[in-house]
Design an enzyme around this catalytic site. Sequence first.
Site, PDB file in Angstrom:
ATOM      1  N   TYR A   1      -0.915 117.062  28.152  1.00 51.17           N
ATOM      2  CA  TYR A   1      -1.909 116.322  28.836  1.00 51.17           C
ATOM      3  C   TYR A   1      -1.353 115.764  30.193  1.00 51.17           C
ATOM      4  CZ  TYR A   1      -5.867 116.284  25.611  1.00 51.17           C
ATOM      5  OH  TYR A   1      -6.853 116.810  24.752  1.00 51.17           O
TER       6      TYR A   1
ATOM      7  N   LYS B   1       4.962 120.972  15.210  1.00 51.00           N
ATOM      8  CA  LYS B   1       5.166 122.461  15.098  1.00 51.00           C
ATOM      9  C   LYS B   1       6.621 122.644  15.612  1.00 51.00           C
ATOM     10  CE  LYS B   1       3.548 126.650  15.109  1.00 51.00           C
ATOM     11  NZ  LYS B   1       3.229 127.350  13.964  1.00 51.00           N
TER      12      LYS B   1
ATOM     13  N   ASP C   1      -0.491 123.868  11.971  1.00 58.65           N
ATOM     14  CA  ASP C   1      -1.224 124.695  11.606  1.00 58.65           C
ATOM     15  C   ASP C   1      -1.820 124.872  10.000  1.00 58.65           C
ATOM     16  OD1 ASP C   1       1.321 125.716  11.204  1.00 58.65           O
ATOM     17  OD2 ASP C   1       1.007 127.627  11.503  1.00 58.65           O
TER      18      ASP C   1
ATOM     19  N   ASP D   1      -5.712 115.486  19.475  1.00 59.72           N
ATOM     20  CA  ASP D   1      -7.294 115.819  19.683  1.00 59.72           C
ATOM     21  C   ASP D   1      -8.023 116.696  19.159  1.00 59.72           C
ATOM     22  OD1 ASP D   1      -9.437 115.881  21.738  1.00 59.72           O
ATOM     23  OD2 ASP D   1      -8.544 117.908  22.424  1.00 59.72           O
TER      24      ASP D   1
ATOM     25  N   ASP E   1     -11.088 116.013  16.018  1.00 62.22           N
ATOM     26  CA  ASP E   1     -12.485 116.837  15.956  1.00 62.22           C
ATOM     27  C   ASP E   1     -12.723 117.528  14.707  1.00 62.22           C
ATOM     28  OD1 ASP E   1     -13.232 115.898  18.313  1.00 62.22           O
ATOM     29  OD2 ASP E   1     -14.108 117.967  19.128  1.00 62.22           O
TER      30      ASP E   1
HETATM   31  C1  IPM Z   1     -11.115 113.007  23.492  1.00 59.08           C
HETATM   32  C2  IPM Z   1     -11.623 114.048  24.403  1.00 59.08           C
HETATM   33  C3  IPM Z   1     -10.741 113.895  25.614  1.00 59.08           C
HETATM   34  C4  IPM Z   1      -9.268 114.306  25.093  1.00 59.08           C
HETATM   35  C5  IPM Z   1     -11.289 114.819  26.820  1.00 59.08           C
HETATM   36  C6  IPM Z   1     -12.739 114.515  26.981  1.00 59.08           C
HETATM   37  C7  IPM Z   1     -10.497 114.805  27.868  1.00 59.08           C
HETATM   38  O1  IPM Z   1     -11.830 115.208  23.794  1.00 59.08           O
HETATM   39  O2  IPM Z   1     -11.155 111.670  23.728  1.00 59.08           O
HETATM   40  O3  IPM Z   1     -10.650 113.416  22.364  1.00 59.08           O
HETATM   41  O4  IPM Z   1      -9.083 115.425  25.203  1.00 59.08           O
HETATM   42  O5  IPM Z   1      -8.722 113.349  24.909  1.00 59.08           O
HETATM   43 MG    MG Z   2     -11.201 115.337  21.880  1.00 55.50          MG
END
Ligand code: IPM
Ligand code: MG
Length: 356
Positions: free
Chosen positions: A142, A190, A222, A246, A250
Amino acid sequence: MNFKIAVLPGDGIGPEIVEQAIKVTDAVCEKKGHSVVYTHALTGATAIFATGDPYPPETHQICMESDAVLFGAIGDPRFDNDPKAKVRPEKGLLAMRKQLGLYANIRPVSTFASLLHKSPLKQELVEGVDFVTIRELTGGIYFGQPQGRTEDGNTAFDSSVYHRYEIERIAKLAFEFAMNRRKKLTMVDKANVLATSRLWRETVQDMAPQYPEVELEYMFVDNAAMQIIQWPKRFDVIVTENMFGDILTDEASVITGSLGLLPSASIGLHTSVFEPIHGSYPQAAGKNIANPVATILSAALMFEYAFKLNDEAAMIRKAVDASLVEGIVTEDIDKSNPSSTSAVGDWLAAYIKNNF
Ligand code: IPM
Ligand code: MG
């Protein structure tokens, strides 16, 4: 106690969901005799349109002078569909994380008994899931340099960079979390491919003897992506680098039945930030339909981590549990009989006023 909270609603549904978290925070403070001062500040696309900067210096100043930051969401389709945009809303979020030194993002995942049937996974797999991902937040791909394009525009590059001290400080936090929980730590990397992952593994291996009670395992990302879905109960604490964290969080959020339920805390060198893990959901902005619970549970994390007030955090969590049992939920959870965003906030604030 007296608190100063910086409120950064951001974009899309951010303002509506943050408003509900404030209602609930006010209800808790009223009950417990705390006084709280909110200072609103701009961030994201909203800040770009107003000032040209997605994290203006005034916003940073307000965050630095506050005891906690309550954050909504960032992101706007006008930028998503314009890869050539010079400034992007997400840059604001990254700048905030970097400037506040928020190197650890704590993302707990646990299921709600009343919502087990909402999970896309089988009930027996998700019942009792309770793990926390500690995501490194200010390093890796990032932020690594160089990042960009060659002059002819035909080649682009990102760099993943980690220094040993960055791994040590997040690993220390993860070991401590494990010590306070079920004493199991999974480090996700990884290392079969990436040099950064091998530095992670070496650093964590060197630290492990300081925490003899913690059962430590290493897992390739993975494989972790698969096991989180196949056997989520096996995890207690997961520690991992920025981008893997990240993606995996999700993925993990669907276990609970809705991305709209998961809170997070970002902590580090300066003021901590509390925000839902979901995005700005622009299609729902202004419609009073978005789920405010992730932001409200982020306020619970704020009481716990920023103010060290566990009773107050527990009040919010009990209220949320009650609302789920009563079916006071937004349309992502109940399409046939949904409550509005503000109705959920009002219900939770009233519950706190009447039940504690
Ligand atoms: C998160 C989001 C952010 C990230 C984005 C919006 C930049 O997806 O906080 O998980 O990737 O960190
Ligand atoms: Mg995210």
